[in-house]
Enzyme design. Structure first.
Site, PDB file in Angstrom:
ATOM      1  N   HIS A  25       0.883  -1.168   0.000  1.00 48.39           N
ATOM      2  CA  HIS A  25       0.000   0.000   0.000  1.00 48.39           C
ATOM      3  C   HIS A  25       0.920   1.215   0.000  1.00 48.39           C
ATOM      4  CE1 HIS A  25      -2.249  -3.039   2.380  1.00 48.39           C
ATOM      5  NE2 HIS A  25      -3.346  -2.508   1.894  1.00 48.39           N
ATOM      6  N   ASP A  57       2.337   1.976   3.340  1.00 51.87           N
ATOM      7  CA  ASP A  57       3.282   1.011   3.949  1.00 51.87           C
ATOM      8  C   ASP A  57       4.702   1.444   3.668  1.00 51.87           C
ATOM      9  OD1 ASP A  57       1.044  -0.646   4.243  1.00 51.87           O
ATOM     10  OD2 ASP A  57       1.521  -1.796   2.433  1.00 51.87           O
ATOM     11  N   GLU A 112      -8.629 -14.182  -1.002  1.00 52.03           N
ATOM     12  CA  GLU A 112      -7.829 -14.407   0.218  1.00 52.03           C
ATOM     13  C   GLU A 112      -8.492 -15.485   1.075  1.00 52.03           C
ATOM     14  OE1 GLU A 112      -6.231 -10.973   2.136  1.00 52.03           O
ATOM     15  OE2 GLU A 112      -6.447 -11.842   4.136  1.00 52.03           O
TER      16      GLU A 112
HETATM   17  C1  XUL Z   1      -7.148  -6.806   4.623  1.00 55.23           C
HETATM   18  C2  XUL Z   1      -6.413  -7.218   3.421  1.00 55.23           C
HETATM   19  C3  XUL Z   1      -5.620  -6.149   2.760  1.00 55.23           C
HETATM   20  C4  XUL Z   1      -5.619  -6.221   1.273  1.00 55.23           C
HETATM   21  C5  XUL Z   1      -4.907  -5.065   0.607  1.00 55.23           C
HETATM   22  O1  XUL Z   1      -7.846  -7.815   5.232  1.00 55.23           O
HETATM   23  O2  XUL Z   1      -6.438  -8.359   3.031  1.00 55.23           O
HETATM   24  O3  XUL Z   1      -4.344  -6.187   3.277  1.00 55.23           O
HETATM   25  O4  XUL Z   1      -5.025  -7.387   0.824  1.00 55.23           O
HETATM   26  O5  XUL Z   1      -5.447  -3.846   0.936  1.00 55.23           O
HETATM   27 CO    CO Z   2      -5.502  -9.317   1.442  1.00 50.89          CO
END
Ligand code: XUL
Ligand code: CO
Length: 438
Positions: A102, A105, A269
Site C-alpha cells: 500500500h 506502507d 484471500e
Molecule cells: C485486509 C487485506 C488487505 C488487502 C490489501 O484484510 O487483506 O491487506 O489485501 O489492501
Molecule cells: Co488481502
C-alpha cells in the site's frame, strides 16, 4: 548481496525432505519443473510489505511486540528508505521474487497530499533501485484508504464527496507509482467500503459511487498507459460490520452491474473466504468459473476464531486444494501467491519472519506437487467428467446448446418416464483418493 539486517540468516538453502534444518527448503525448489513450468513460475510468491515490514504485532489488548532493530526513532522518509533495503535483503534471502504494497506502507503520510506524494516518490526511487539490483518485481500496488481518520465512514462509499475526492487523488498517485515500478497489477480492497448501521446508510448510492470510482480508475489507467491487471478483493466483514465486496459472488455481481467485468479480476484471500462462510477453493472456483480468478492472498484463518487472523498457510490439504483449482484454470497470468499473513504476536524476533515465509513456501510447493500428481493420475478428473457425461450428447447437449425448451423436455419425460437411479456421488471414495497422494 548485503547481509546487514539479517546477519545470522543465510540465503535459504534447498536441502530436501530429509533435512532437519528449520531454515531450509524441504520442497520448494524454484527451478524444478512441475509439468511444463518451474515451481517459481507456478507459484509466483510475493511478500506483503504491510505485514512483513510494517506490522508491529499489536492486538486489541496489547502493544506491539515485534523486535525490528533496523527501525529508526522516527517514522520519516529516511527510515522508510532504509526499510526498503531490509525488505529486499529479506526477499533475496528467501528467494521471493515479488512484493505488494500500500502507498502508506512504504512511505509516511505527510501533512498534505503534496507532501505525501513527494514522500512516496522519494521511497519509490529506492524501490526501483532495489528492484533493478535484485530482479524482484512488484506484483501489485494499492492505496491505503482505511487507516487515516478521514476514511472513518468509507472512501469511495463515504457519504462525503470531499472524502471520495481524497481517496481518488490517493489512488491516482498510487497507480502512477505502481506503473513507474512496473507493477503487474493493482488491487482494490474496500477497507471501509461498507456500513455499520442501515439507519444512516443509503446502500444504492454508496454502491453507485463505488462503481463510479472504479470506472475513474479504469479511465485513468488508459490515460497513463498502465496496463497492469486490476483486482478487487472480497471480504465480508472487518473493519465494517458489512463490507460491500463480501465474497466472490457479490464482487462478480457488482462488477457485472457496473459494467466492470472486462476490467477487474478477483484477488481471493483464504481468511476472507472463511469469514464469508466459504472455503477458499469455493471462492477460487466461483471466480474461475466467471473467468475472473486473478490472484491469491495466501494466508489462513483459525477455524475456532471468527476474525481475520491472517496466519501463514501451513496446511498441506488446503494448499493442495488451492493448487488443484489454480492448475485447473491454467495457472496464474498476472497474479501470484501473496503472503498476506503475519507472524503471531508471540513470534516477535526477525528470524520468525523467515520461519513463516519458508514454511508457507514449502507448504505451497507440496500442494503444487500433490495437485499436479492428482491431475496427472487423472482419476479425479475422469470421475467428474463422467458425472456430467449426459450433457455431452443427446438431450443434455441440446439443453446446453439452447436447442430445447420446457415443451420438448416435457415430451421427453412423457415418453421416457423416471430418470432412473442416479449414480452415487462417491464423496468418501474421492476424499480417500486425494489422501492417497498426501
Ligand atoms: C485486509 C487485506 C488487505 C488487502 C490489501 O484484510 O487483506 O491487506 O489485501 O489492501
Ligand atoms: Co488481502
Amino acid at each position: 548481496m548485503s547481509s546487514e539486517f539479517f546477519p545470522d540468516v543465510p540465503v535459504i538453502p534447498l536441502e530436501g525432505s530429509d533435512s532437519k534444518n528449520p531454515l531450509a527448503f524441504k520442497h520448494y525448489d524454484a527451478s524444478a519443473k512441475v509439468g511444463d513450468k518451474t515451481m517459481e513460475e507456478h507459484l509466483r510468491f510475493s511478500m506483503a510489505y504491510w505485514h512483513t515490514l510494517r506490522n508491529g504485532l499489536s492486538d486489541p489488548f496489547g502493544v506491539p511486540t515485534a523486535i525490528r532493530p533496523w527501525e529508526g526513532a522516527n517514522d520519516d522518509v529516511e527510515n522508510a528508505k532504509n526499510r526498503v533495503r531490509v525488505a529486499f535483503e529479506f526477499m533475496e534471502k528467501t528467494g521471493i521474487k515479488y512484493y505488494c504494497f500500500h502507498d502508506r506502507d512504504v512511505a509516511p503520510e505527510g501533512a498534505t497530499l503534496t507532501e505525501s506524494n513527494s514522500n512516496l516518490d522519494a521511497v519509490a526511487d529506492v524501490l526501483l533501485e532495489e528492484q533493478q539490483r535484485t530482479g524482484v518485481k512488484l506484483l501489485w500496488g494499492t492505496a491505503c484508504l482505511f487507516v487515516h481518520p478521514r476514511y472513518n465512514q468509507g472512501a469511495a462509499t463515504s457519504p462525503y464527496a470531499d472524502v471520495f475526492a481524497y481517496g481518488a487523488a490517493q489512488v491516482k498517485k498510487a497507480m502512477e507509482v505502481t506503473k513507474r515500478l512496473g507493477g503487474e497489477g493493482y488491487t482494490f480492497w474496500g477497507g471501509r467500503e461498507g456500513y455499520q448501521t442501515l439507519l444512516n446508510t443509503n446502500i444504492g448510492r454508496e454502491l453507485d459511487h463505488l462503481g463510479r470510482f472504479l470506472h475513474m480508475a479504469v479511465d485513468y489507467a488508459k490515460e497513463i498507459g498502465f496496463d497492469g491487471q486490476f483486482y478487487i478483493e472480497p471480504k465480508p466483514k472487518e473493519p465494517t460490520k458489512h463490507q460491500y465486496d463480501s465474497d466472490a459472488a457479490a464482487c462478480l455481481n457488482f462488477l457485472r452491474q457496473y459494467d466492470l467485468m472486462d476490467h477487474l479480476k478477483l484477488n481471493i484471500e483464504t481468511n476472507h473466504a472463511t469469514l464469508a462462510g466459504h472455503s477458499v477453493e469455493h471462492e477460487l472456483e466461483v471466480a474461475a468459473a466467471a473467468g475472473a480468478l486473478g490472484s491469491i492472498d495466501a494466508n489462513t484463518g483459525d477455524e475456532m476464531l471468527g476474525w481475520d487472523t491472517d496466519q501463514f498457510p501451513t496446511n498441506i490439504y488446503m494448499t493442495t486444494q488451492i493448487m488443484l483449482s489454480l492448475l485447473k484454470m491454467g495457472g496464474f497470468t498476472t497474479g501470484g501467491l501473496n503472503f498476506d499473513a503475519k507472524v503471531r504476536r508471540e513470534s516477535f524476533e526477525p528470524v520468525d519472519l523467515f520461519h513463516a515465509h519458508v514454511g508457507g513456501m514449502d507448504a505451497f510447493a507440496r500442494g503444487l506437487k500433490v495437485a499436479h500428481a492428482i491431475i496427472e493420475d487423472g482419476r479425479l478428473d475422469k470421475f467428474v467428467s463422467e458425472r456430467y457425461a449426459s450433457y455431452d450428447s443427446g438431450l443434455g447437449k441440446q439443453i446446453e446448446n439452447g436447442e430445447v425448451g420446457f415443451k420438448e423436455l416435457e415430451a421427453h419425460v412423457l415418453s421416457n418416464g423416471e430418470p432412473g437411479v442416479t449414480p452415487s456421488g462417491r464423496q468418501e471414495m474421492l476424499e480417500n483418493l486425494v489422501n492417497e497422494f498426501l
